[in-house]
Enzyme design. Structure first.
Site, mmCIF file in Angstrom:
data_model
loop_
_atom_site.group_PDB
_atom_site.id
_atom_site.type_symbol
_atom_site.label_atom_id
_atom_site.label_comp_id
_atom_site.label_asym_id
_atom_site.label_seq_id
_atom_site.Cartn_x
_atom_site.Cartn_y
_atom_site.Cartn_z
ATOM 1 N N ARG A 33 1.891 -19.874 4.616
ATOM 2 C CA ARG A 33 0.443 -19.773 3.638
ATOM 3 C C ARG A 33 0.494 -21.040 3.023
ATOM 4 N NH1 ARG A 33 0.777 -15.530 6.641
ATOM 5 N NH2 ARG A 33 1.135 -13.435 5.757
ATOM 6 N N GLU A 177 6.927 1.982 5.562
ATOM 7 C CA GLU A 177 5.954 1.164 6.228
ATOM 8 C C GLU A 177 6.140 1.165 7.743
ATOM 9 O OE1 GLU A 177 5.283 -2.780 4.857
ATOM 10 O OE2 GLU A 177 3.693 -3.311 6.045
ATOM 11 N N LYS A 219 3.061 3.685 3.922
ATOM 12 C CA LYS A 219 2.275 2.495 4.042
ATOM 13 C C LYS A 219 1.746 2.179 5.313
ATOM 14 C CE LYS A 219 2.261 -2.339 2.762
ATOM 15 N NZ LYS A 219 2.390 -3.662 1.791
ATOM 16 N N SER A 261 -2.944 -4.548 4.937
ATOM 17 C CA SER A 261 -4.353 -5.007 5.544
ATOM 18 C C SER A 261 -3.927 -5.653 6.996
ATOM 19 C CB SER A 261 -4.955 -6.220 4.641
ATOM 20 O OG SER A 261 -4.095 -7.375 4.335
ATOM 21 N N GLY A 262 -2.944 -6.050 7.271
ATOM 22 C CA GLY A 262 -2.604 -6.415 8.857
ATOM 23 C C GLY A 262 -3.452 -7.425 9.383
ATOM 24 N N ARG A 292 -2.435 -10.151 2.417
ATOM 25 C CA ARG A 292 -3.403 -11.298 2.654
ATOM 26 C C ARG A 292 -4.615 -10.767 2.262
ATOM 27 N NH1 ARG A 292 -1.493 -11.128 8.957
ATOM 28 N NH2 ARG A 292 -0.635 -9.166 8.087
HETATM 29 P P1 13P Z 1 -0.822 -7.342 4.784
HETATM 30 O O1 13P Z 1 -1.728 -6.596 3.768
HETATM 31 O O2 13P Z 1 -0.898 -9.029 4.818
HETATM 32 O O3 13P Z 1 -0.697 -6.980 6.172
HETATM 33 O O4 13P Z 1 0.731 -7.243 3.913
HETATM 34 C C1 13P Z 1 1.250 -6.176 3.308
HETATM 35 C C2 13P Z 1 2.594 -6.091 3.570
HETATM 36 O O5 13P Z 1 3.073 -5.884 2.628
HETATM 37 C C3 13P Z 1 3.368 -6.262 4.754
HETATM 38 O O6 13P Z 1 4.562 -5.707 4.912
#
Ligand code: 13P
Length: 338
Positions: A33, A177, A219, A261-262, A292
């Protein structure tokens, strides 16, 4: 740990009008990043960046929890207060990423299994003492030619349940998650089918390993077209498909669902969440746990420059506030330019 205590932490994590900031990028990921903004990834720069986010004025109006990385949970703000203590003083629940990343899954080309169970009990005890009250473990499922395999879904679900049981035993709430990646040209229907199957296997393992469902936060990914799909589904379709999938495959005892958010744009992630909440009421809170989608624009504004900190904090607050509004379906894309 009593299930009442776990449930009260979980409820705080999905408090109304708020959501979770995922700031738990591993050292290699945050370096990527920072590279995008030509900034060197030193420990000092990482502290500066995370400090900027966490000390944004009024952050706690819209942020209920922050997921930290191992390095960050041991760092302090600029006044020398440990980050977990500082966040807790604002009423923000500190959490910690505890998985050791997705590694190639033997005999399953193109698929991964998330590692990190060995020694986890001891690490959890230390994180609790450092102030963490929830943990995160991310399993990764890829859609492709002939995948995901049953083996990949099964080993990842098993690991998520092993992790969850240990986290609850240590007095913390597990964020569960299972991320079905957006990468690929698959349709939203394929994403629905795979997400439904993954959720079924995950909840079956959680049940089997006696994880208390009112003391977890799920998640998941949204049900969405692949990044390279032609005719990607629109906001209303994504919202309807995601809500339908979760309604049929997530038990009502789960207090909250906080989406990742992926790789969606920040605006898309907010619009999708808002549209889903408009379809409510739902049996669980529908919230966000974005990395992100909360950080991309403030990171760009900061650009590694001390002078931009205030402007970057304003940008972070804007994204947090808009996602806070999406928690009740009250986001409107026109607010982006207001
Ligand atoms: P993103 O929202 O960027 O997908 O990240 C969330 C996250 O914690 C991934 O493990």
């Amino acid at each position: 740990m009593s299930s009442t205590k776990l449930n009260s932490i979980a409820q705080a994590m999905v408090a109304p009008n708020k959501g979770i900031l995922a700031a738990d990028e591993s050292t290699p990921t945050i370096a990527k990043r920072f590279k995008d903004i030509d900034t060197e990834s030193t420990e000092a720069n990482r502290q500066t960046y995370r400090n900027m986010l966490f000390t944004s004025p009024d952050a706690s109006d819209h942020i209920s929890g922050v997921i930290l990385f191992d390095e960050t949970i041991r760092q302090t703000n600029n006044e020398g207060v440990p980050f977990p203590e500082y966040l807790a003083s604002l009423g923000i629940v500190p959490g910690i990423k505890v998985d050791k990343g997705a590694k190639e899954l033997a005999a399953c080309p193109g698929e991964t299994v998330t590692e990190g169970l060995d020694g986890l009990r001891e690490r959890l005890n230390e994180y609790y003492d450092l102030g963490a009250r929830f943990a995160k473990w991310r399993a990764v499922i890829t859609i492709g030619d002939g995948i995901p395999s049953d083996a990949c879904i099964s080993v990842n679900a098993h690991a998520l349940a092993r992790y969850s049981a240990l986290v609850q035993a240590s007095g913390m709430v597990p964020i569960v998650e299972p991320e079905v990646l957006m990468d690929g040209d698959h349709t939203i229907d394929t994403c629905f089918e795979v997400t439904a199957k993954v959720l079924d296997v995950v909840f079956s393992e959680l049940d089997n390993q006696k994880v208390v469902l009112n003391g977890i936060i799920l998640k998941p990914n949204m049900v969405i077209s692949g990044t390279d799909a032609s005719n990607r589904a629109d906001v209303a379709t994504v919202a309807r498909a995601t809500v339908d999938c979760l309604t049929s495959h997530v038990p009502n005892e789960v207090p909250g669902i906080a989406f990742l958010s992926g790789g969606q744009s920040s605006e898309e992630a907010t619009a999708h969440l808002s549209a889903m909440n408009e379809l409510g009421p739902h049996p669980w809170q529908l919230s966000f746990s974005y990395g992100r989608a909360l950080q991309a624009s403030p990171l760009r504004v900061w650009n590694g420059n001390e002078k931009n900190i205030e402007a970057a904090q304003t940008e972070f607050l804007k994204r947090s506030r808009l996602n806070g509004l999406a928690r009740t379906g009250n986001y409107d894309p026109q607010m982006e330019s207001a």
